[in-house]
Motif scaffolding. Sequence first.
Motif, PDB file in Angstrom:
ATOM      1  N   GLY A 112       0.839  -1.193   0.000  1.00 62.27           N
ATOM      2  CA  GLY A 112       0.000   0.000   0.000  1.00 62.27           C
ATOM      3  C   GLY A 112       0.872   1.239   0.000  1.00 62.27           C
ATOM      4  O   GLY A 112       2.085   1.161  -0.183  1.00 62.27           O
ATOM      5  N   PRO A 113       0.256   2.385   0.218  1.00 61.63           N
ATOM      6  CA  PRO A 113       1.036   3.629   0.245  1.00 61.63           C
ATOM      7  C   PRO A 113       2.093   3.582   1.344  1.00 61.63           C
ATOM      8  O   PRO A 113       1.849   3.067   2.433  1.00 61.63           O
ATOM      9  N   GLU A 165       3.918   8.590   1.415  1.00 59.96           N
ATOM     10  CA  GLU A 165       2.756   8.793   0.548  1.00 59.96           C
ATOM     11  C   GLU A 165       1.503   9.066   1.370  1.00 59.96           C
ATOM     12  O   GLU A 165       0.681   9.897   0.989  1.00 59.96           O
ATOM     13  N   HIS A 166       1.357   8.385   2.500  1.00 58.37           N
ATOM     14  CA  HIS A 166       0.233   8.676   3.402  1.00 58.37           C
ATOM     15  C   HIS A 166       0.287  10.135   3.851  1.00 58.37           C
ATOM     16  O   HIS A 166      -0.736  10.811   3.908  1.00 58.37           O
ATOM     17  N   ARG A 182      -1.034   7.393  -8.822  1.00 58.42           N
ATOM     18  CA  ARG A 182      -0.924   6.015  -8.318  1.00 58.42           C
ATOM     19  C   ARG A 182      -2.062   5.656  -7.370  1.00 58.42           C
ATOM     20  O   ARG A 182      -2.608   4.563  -7.436  1.00 58.42           O
ATOM     21  N   TRP A 183      -2.455   6.564  -6.478  1.00 55.20           N
ATOM     22  CA  TRP A 183      -3.401   6.203  -5.428  1.00 55.20           C
ATOM     23  C   TRP A 183      -4.814   6.716  -5.642  1.00 55.20           C
ATOM     24  O   TRP A 183      -5.741   6.268  -4.972  1.00 55.20           O
ATOM     25  N   THR A 184      -5.025   7.656  -6.559  1.00 52.33           N
ATOM     26  CA  THR A 184      -6.394   8.113  -6.834  1.00 52.33           C
ATOM     27  C   THR A 184      -6.774   7.938  -8.294  1.00 52.33           C
ATOM     28  O   THR A 184      -7.942   8.064  -8.638  1.00 52.33           O
TER      29      THR A 184
END
Length: 170
Positions: free
Chosen positions: A64-65, A69-70, A107-109
């Motif tokens: 995961g992130p 990144e979080h 990458r995450w959204t």
Amino acid sequence: MFYVPGRWLRRAGLVPPAASGLVPAPELAARAAALDTLDAVQAWLHAAVAELGAGLAAAETGPGPTAAEHQVLAGLRAAVTAGETRVAALAQRCGIGRRRLHQVLVRWTGTSPSDYLRQARLHQARQRLDAGESLAEVAAACGFADQAHFTRWFRRAFGYTPGDWLQAGR
């Protein structure tokens, strides 16, 4: 870019991803270029759903992130909530460069920083319209150049104009 609705994945016996995902599939794209009949397109779609679903499942089991990144994603949410409307200022508030912000967001959204900001501004605009503010006030407060520019983006995002939204609310 190929969007696969979650219901298609479920129908194929696959679990939809919890968030947007990016699956590189150059061979799949190359095969799509040669499609010339409806039957060929349908066969390709069935194969594509299975291939992309497997790719997304593999991507989800990956890490995961990271903590950094979080931190970027949390800073992003805080900056947007505070009313930030520029990508450069957003990156600066997150303590990273524009390029790194773009990498993390895509990458995450699954969206670019400018698209993410525009979506956030449009959702904020809809809340302001619900609160009774005028179209011109909302457009200016949410960082749009003018009311016409705001109306154009609102329609693209939601499928109806701000005036239609207000009329439906009455």
